[in-house]
Design a protein around this motif. Structure first.
Motif, PDB file in Angstrom:
ATOM      1  N   LEU A   3       0.848  -1.188   0.000  1.00  0.00           N
ATOM      2  CA  LEU A   3       0.000   0.000   0.000  1.00  0.00           C
ATOM      3  C   LEU A   3       0.888   1.244   0.000  1.00  0.00           C
ATOM      4  O   LEU A   3       2.108   1.140  -0.076  1.00  0.00           O
ATOM      5  N   SER A   4       0.288   2.418   0.100  1.00  0.00           N
ATOM      6  CA  SER A   4       1.087   3.636   0.004  1.00  0.00           C
ATOM      7  C   SER A   4       1.822   3.922   1.308  1.00  0.00           C
ATOM      8  O   SER A   4       1.392   3.525   2.399  1.00  0.00           O
ATOM      9  N   GLU A   6       2.004   6.731   2.767  1.00  0.00           N
ATOM     10  CA  GLU A   6       1.137   7.573   3.599  1.00  0.00           C
ATOM     11  C   GLU A   6       0.134   6.729   4.376  1.00  0.00           C
ATOM     12  O   GLU A   6      -0.133   7.004   5.546  1.00  0.00           O
ATOM     13  N   TYR A   7      -0.397   5.705   3.721  1.00  0.00           N
ATOM     14  CA  TYR A   7      -1.352   4.824   4.407  1.00  0.00           C
ATOM     15  C   TYR A   7      -0.674   4.113   5.568  1.00  0.00           C
ATOM     16  O   TYR A   7      -1.216   4.034   6.673  1.00  0.00           O
ATOM     17  N   TYR A   8       0.504   3.563   5.322  1.00  0.00           N
ATOM     18  CA  TYR A   8       1.203   2.844   6.393  1.00  0.00           C
ATOM     19  C   TYR A   8       1.538   3.765   7.560  1.00  0.00           C
ATOM     20  O   TYR A   8       1.385   3.370   8.723  1.00  0.00           O
ATOM     21  N   ASP A  10      -0.042   6.451   8.443  1.00  0.00           N
ATOM     22  CA  ASP A  10      -1.296   6.767   9.125  1.00  0.00           C
ATOM     23  C   ASP A  10      -1.740   5.607  10.007  1.00  0.00           C
ATOM     24  O   ASP A  10      -2.157   5.809  11.163  1.00  0.00           O
ATOM     25  N   GLN A  11      -1.639   4.385   9.492  1.00  0.00           N
ATOM     26  CA  GLN A  11      -2.012   3.217  10.282  1.00  0.00           C
ATOM     27  C   GLN A  11      -1.060   3.019  11.458  1.00  0.00           C
ATOM     28  O   GLN A  11      -1.495   2.656  12.566  1.00  0.00           O
ATOM     29  N   THR A  14      -2.142   5.509  14.069  1.00  0.00           N
ATOM     30  CA  THR A  14      -3.421   5.131  14.673  1.00  0.00           C
ATOM     31  C   THR A  14      -3.275   3.925  15.589  1.00  0.00           C
ATOM     32  O   THR A  14      -3.768   3.912  16.722  1.00  0.00           O
ATOM     33  N   ARG A 115       5.710  -0.877   5.897  1.00  0.00           N
ATOM     34  CA  ARG A 115       4.691  -1.928   5.959  1.00  0.00           C
ATOM     35  C   ARG A 115       4.833  -2.758   7.230  1.00  0.00           C
ATOM     36  O   ARG A 115       3.866  -3.001   7.949  1.00  0.00           O
ATOM     37  N   GLU A 141      -8.442  -3.290   4.592  1.00  0.00           N
ATOM     38  CA  GLU A 141      -7.338  -3.107   3.655  1.00  0.00           C
ATOM     39  C   GLU A 141      -6.010  -3.490   4.293  1.00  0.00           C
ATOM     40  O   GLU A 141      -5.162  -4.141   3.676  1.00  0.00           O
ATOM     41  N   LEU A 142      -5.835  -3.098   5.548  1.00  0.00           N
ATOM     42  CA  LEU A 142      -4.600  -3.435   6.245  1.00  0.00           C
ATOM     43  C   LEU A 142      -4.529  -4.930   6.516  1.00  0.00           C
ATOM     44  O   LEU A 142      -3.459  -5.547   6.398  1.00  0.00           O
ATOM     45  N   ASP A 145      -3.542  -6.785   3.382  1.00  0.00           N
ATOM     46  CA  ASP A 145      -2.116  -6.572   3.154  1.00  0.00           C
ATOM     47  C   ASP A 145      -1.301  -7.395   4.145  1.00  0.00           C
ATOM     48  O   ASP A 145      -0.239  -7.921   3.806  1.00  0.00           O
TER      49      ASP A 145
END
Length: 246
Positions: A3-4, A6-8, A10-11, A14, A115, A141-142, A145
């Motif tokens: 994934l991107s 930025e997504y990683y 952010d996750q 969080t 990741r 999504e996570l 992955d």
């Protein structure tokens, strides 16, 4: 990296914040998914994993010696807060293309650690939540992955050449979640992971992405997912997974 970046990130932010929140419920609570561990053990472990990867990114190699002297004597939450900030800063500074040490034979870039750190955190967040019976969902999504990463490189990497496994499964297993499938062919000396659902399988594990991911990681019971095919194959496959994720 699936994934991107930025997504990683952010996750990671969080999930690390949620782990910290659950830690406030009590560090002494035993963790049912990690016998012998408490929430304190989980939080300390994640902090040390973060700091280790900060050094990996800084050096481009494994830090030796490790862990640093005195790290086990630090206040757990203080160390965790420091480490959570440090890993985000280190990843951001490295970007995704910096060459570094990883355990993935197909990826020696810092993107691998974006990741891995997000997924490391979500599994241990669940560990802490299980200790306090406050488990919350994993983003689909996570989780998908995470299944992909768990099957390769964790399970399907070059670990089996010496035939050391106690679970020399000789079968094909299919994993299916939310319309996505993986086909895993395993024997005593190798594991091959293919995307998709081509060909026959001796057993299939299926269900909600989060449930499948946690089952593969040994964090949930068999009744959380569905099975078809050979029960013996499923049992031996679960054993092989436990060896790969110790």
């Amino acid at each position: 990296m699936g994934l991107s970046a930025e997504y990683y990130l952010d996750q990671l932010a969080t999930e690390s914040a949620r782990l910290r929140e659950v830690a406030e419920l009590g560090l002494d609570a035993p963790v049912p998914s990690c016998p012998g561990w408490t929430v304190d053990t989980v939080v300390s472990h994640v902090a040390q994993v973060y700091l280790h990867k900060v050094e990996v990114l800084r050096l481009g190699a494994l830090p030796k010696p490790w862990p640093p002297e005195g790290i086990d004597e630090r206040d757990t939450l203080e160390l965790y807060d420091e480490a959570a900030l440090a890993i985000v800063a280190a990843l951001t500074q490295a970007g995704t293309t910096q060459q570094t040490w990883t355990f993935n034979p197909r990826d020696s870039t810092s993107g691998f650690w974006y990741r891995r750190m997000a997924l490391e955190t979500v599994v241990h967040r669940v560990d802490a939540e299980l200790a306090h019976d406050v488990v919350t969902p994993i983003a689909a999504e996570l989780a998908l992955d995470g299944i992909d990463e768990l099957l390769f490189p964790s399970l399907g990497g070059p670990w089996w050449d010496e035939s050391w496994t106690k679970h020399p499964i000789d079968a094909t297993v299919r994993i299916t979640a939310e319309g996505r499938s993986w086909t895993v062919r395993a024997d005593a000396t190798s594991v091959t992971v293919l995307q998709g659902a081509e060909g026959d399988a001796d057993a299939e594990i299926f269900g909600d992405p989060g449930a499948v991911y946690l089952w593969l990681f040994g964090r949930t019971s068999d009744d959380a997912v569905g099975f078809t095919g050979s029960e013996d194959v499923v049992r031996e496959f679960r054993g092989r997974l436990s060896e790969a994720t110790q």
